[in-house]
Write an enzyme that holds these catalytic residues in place. Structure first.
Site, PDB file in Angstrom:
ATOM      1  N   LYS A 203       6.728   0.911   1.362  1.00  0.00           N
ATOM      2  CA  LYS A 203       5.618   0.056   0.924  1.00  0.00           C
ATOM      3  C   LYS A 203       6.160  -1.149   0.161  1.00  0.00           C
ATOM      4  O   LYS A 203       5.797  -2.275   0.428  1.00  0.00           O
ATOM      5  CB  LYS A 203       4.666   0.892   0.057  1.00  0.00           C
ATOM      6  CG  LYS A 203       3.477   0.122  -0.441  1.00  0.00           C
ATOM      7  CD  LYS A 203       2.512   1.008  -1.202  1.00  0.00           C
ATOM      8  CE  LYS A 203       1.487   0.159  -1.923  1.00  0.00           C
ATOM      9  NZ  LYS A 203       0.517   0.954  -2.675  1.00  0.00           N
ATOM     10  N   ARG A 265       1.300   7.881  -0.914  1.00  0.00           N
ATOM     11  CA  ARG A 265       1.062   9.270  -0.505  1.00  0.00           C
ATOM     12  C   ARG A 265      -0.198   9.426   0.340  1.00  0.00           C
ATOM     13  O   ARG A 265      -0.524  10.517   0.769  1.00  0.00           O
ATOM     14  CB  ARG A 265       1.037  10.181  -1.734  1.00  0.00           C
ATOM     15  CG  ARG A 265       0.107   9.738  -2.833  1.00  0.00           C
ATOM     16  CD  ARG A 265       0.407  10.464  -4.145  1.00  0.00           C
ATOM     17  NE  ARG A 265      -0.384   9.968  -5.259  1.00  0.00           N
ATOM     18  CZ  ARG A 265      -0.031   8.962  -6.035  1.00  0.00           C
ATOM     19  NH1 ARG A 265       1.082   8.300  -5.802  1.00  0.00           N
ATOM     20  NH2 ARG A 265      -0.784   8.601  -7.061  1.00  0.00           N
TER      21      ARG A 265
HETATM   22  O1  F6P Z   1       8.867   6.974  -6.578  1.00  0.00           O
HETATM   23  C1  F6P Z   1       7.624   7.319  -6.127  1.00  0.00           C
HETATM   24  C2  F6P Z   1       7.165   6.425  -5.027  1.00  0.00           C
HETATM   25  O2  F6P Z   1       6.746   5.200  -5.546  1.00  0.00           O
HETATM   26  C3  F6P Z   1       6.047   7.086  -4.234  1.00  0.00           C
HETATM   27  O3  F6P Z   1       4.817   6.931  -4.793  1.00  0.00           O
HETATM   28  C4  F6P Z   1       6.213   6.449  -2.904  1.00  0.00           C
HETATM   29  O4  F6P Z   1       5.557   7.164  -1.894  1.00  0.00           O
HETATM   30  C5  F6P Z   1       7.714   6.456  -2.776  1.00  0.00           C
HETATM   31  O5  F6P Z   1       8.176   6.180  -4.070  1.00  0.00           O
HETATM   32  C6  F6P Z   1       8.279   5.474  -1.794  1.00  0.00           C
HETATM   33  O6  F6P Z   1       7.917   4.157  -2.099  1.00  0.00           O
HETATM   34  P1  F6P Z   1       8.099   3.013  -1.041  1.00  0.00           P
HETATM   35  O7  F6P Z   1       7.249   3.307   0.139  1.00  0.00           O
HETATM   36  O8  F6P Z   1       7.674   1.745  -1.742  1.00  0.00           O
HETATM   37  O9  F6P Z   1       9.557   2.958  -0.640  1.00  0.00           O
END
Ligand code: F6P
Length: 537
Positions: A203, A265
């Site tokens: 994300k 999530r």
């Molecule tokens: O560290 C927790 C978190 O922010 C989660 O909420 C999220 O799903 C994961 O890390 C991965 O984040 P990203 O998709 O931004 O790499």
């Protein structure tokens, strides 16, 4: 939590505390029917719980007093209910399959973008599946490696396993999440560079683990194929952060976007589901979304007494706050759901693992439980002993299907016989007299007695399909939401993961610097020194 409404729950619980589940069944031959509700292909039998009509009424009163009805509408209509991040919470828009639907955030209808991304994903997934999108050397894509962590990993990996019967078996999907190089190295041993598509799922596109794995995978691919130009054919990105995607060296044409109103999530039905869509095809992905949507509609419109997510949530609150249960087990009786408990762990524990209420005050009641589980029947030969006879109260959800995708002999009847028998044993137990009647020697009777009165929910569907999976995920998402509302906590942020990330950066400097600063506590300093010494630094 609304104190007055909770007091009424406590009163109802106190009045019924000495009535066991067994007695509840004896008093009411019609109990199973009264405590069974259905929606979106799922039936929930919650009769084997420590509840009677008065307890359920008081619990529903708690939901009403918490303003749940309005909160549900706030979520579905794009209000910025994630206040600490000033964001809307609209994973429900991702699977809103109503072609006329409009959902507004800051005055803009988000549905055209949702539909456009889905169709871009569909075109790309089809191109990969049909061999139109090929690798740099012209070979078909045979391996898909999703690189992501947390919500950018657990949903896709869970659903890829769950929907194996619907997948294209000539495409093999892998999931690399851990920054431990072993995870990437062992995966790369299984794939061939000229036939591999890497999907970098993040994300934020700044997550240390994902970026480290993605950079190493990129280096490996370029090394194997001998050209930087290969990256364009072998790497795509799933992200909300176009600038970081471009910085990484992936053309934003090869990026599938989503939006800040999709929590990590809750992101499986977004672009984060691309690996799944490639595996099962756009039509099955659409069926998954339809299943989510059916449960979404049910959650939004059904009265609380018929509402599956609300009922599951209230029962969870009853045990956490009324009976002091600290953990909660989810036990799927289907090997295809082997990663479902792990997926739920993030969904529930990252959402409701909070100790401060919406006004910033420390709560004086329990919030999200420790969630865990394994598929049955494996768990029965491992930890069920403690659930049956241990000192902890562990409410369980049993999840099963009437039909199997792999009928061999009587396996499925045996699986389901265990499924039904476990909830029976947990609820009704075995008395000392029953042990004696079976001829157990007196000295063994205490050990062979089962107290029973251990609560379970049974969730049953006809078959594991994309639709029933989507509905099941949505059921738990909304359950977690309802609990967050009642506990008056913010379920859609995750500040608790930040501190460790920041400290790890400082520690990393000390592990690698020529002259480490070692400004930590004495334990951490000594451990770092020991590590450096072992490596001769
Ligand atoms: O560290 C927790 C978190 O922010 C989660 O909420 C999220 O799903 C994961 O890390 C991965 O984040 P990203 O998709 O931004 O790499």
């Amino acid at each position: 939590m609304n104190a007055e409404a909770w007091k009424k729950v406590e009163e109802a619980v106190a009045a019924s505390r000495n009535t066991t589940i067994k007695q509840l069944f004896e008093h009411d031959p019609d109990r199973a029917r009264k405590y069974t509700i259905s929606a979106a292909g799922w039936t929930l039998d919650y009769s084997k719980n420590r509840v009677n009509a008065a307890v359920m009424k008081a619990l529903r009163g708690l939901a009403e007093a918490s303003g749940l009805k309005d909160e549900i509408e706030r979520m579905f209509t794009g209000e910025k209910i994630n206040r600490t991040e000033n964001r809307a919470v609209l994973h429900t828009a991702l699977r809103n399959v109503d072609p006329e639907a409009k959902v507004f955030v800051d005055g803009k209808d988000v549905m055209p973008d949702v539909r456009a991304t889905l169709s871009k994903m569909g075109e790309f997934a089809d191109a990969v599946r049909k061999g139109v999108h090929r690798g740099f050397t012209g070979k078909r894509i045979k391996y898909v490696v999703n690189i992501g962590i947390g919500g950018s990993d657990l949903g896709p990996v869970m659903a890829n396993i769950a929907l194996t019967p619907f997948g294209k078996r000539s495409i093999k999907c892998f999931f690399v999440s851990n920054v431990d190089s072993t995870h990437l190295a062992e995966t790369l041993r299984e794939v061939k560079a000229d036939q591999t598509l890497f999907i970098v799922a993040s994300k934020t596109f700044t997550t240390q683990e994902t970026m480290t794995n993605a950079l190493s995978a990129r280096e490996w691919l370029v090394g194997r194929l001998g050209s930087e130009a290969a990256v364009a054919k072998h790497f795509v990105a799933l992200s909300t952060n176009a600038a970081e995607v471009a910085k990484f060296g992936i053309d934003v044409e090869n990026m599938f976007g989503f939006w800040d109103w999709v929590g990590g999530r809750y992101s499986l039905p977004s672009a984060i589901g691309l690996s799944l869509m490639i595996f099962v095809g756009p039509r099955n992905f659409a069926r998954l979304l339809k299943g989510y949507w059916k449960m979404d509609r049910h959650f939004r419109t059904a009265a609380f007494e018929k509402n599956l997510p609300v009922t599951l949530a209230l029962l969870g609150i009853l045990y956490s706050n009324g009976y002091g249960a600290e953990s909660y087990a989810v036990l799927p009786y289907d090997q295809y759901l082997s990663r479902f408990p792990a997926y739920l762990q993030q969904m529930d524990m990252e959402s409701n693992g909070k100790c401060v209420d919406r006004d910033g005050r420390r709560v004086n009641y329990s919030t999200g439980p420790v969630e865990w589980g394994e598929p049955g029947t494996n768990g029965q030969h491992s930890f069920y002993q403690l659930i049956h006879q241990g000192t902890h109260l562990i409410p369980c959800d049993f999840i099963g299907f009437a039909r199997t995708h792999n009928p061999i002999g009587d396996h499925h009847d045996k699986l389901m016989a265990n499924f039904f028998a476990q909830t029976e044993a947990l609820a009704f137990g075995k008395t000392a007299d029953e042990c004696r009647a079976e001829g157990d020697p007196e000295e063994l009777v205490p050990f062979k007695t089962f107290e029973g009165n251990r609560p379970t929910n049974t969730l049953l569907a006809e078959e594991l399909t994309p639709e029933t999976l989507g509905a099941l995920v949505a059921l738990y998402e909304h359950k977690v939401f309802v609990q967050g509302v009642i506990w008056n906590i913010y379920s859609f942020d995750q500040w608790g993961v930040q501190l460790g990330k920041v400290l790890a950066k400082n520690v990393l400097k000390d592990l690698t610097a020529e002259k480490p600063e070692l400004r930590h506590d004495s334990s951490t300093n000594a451990l770092i020194a020991r590590y450096r010494k072992a490596l001769g630094r």
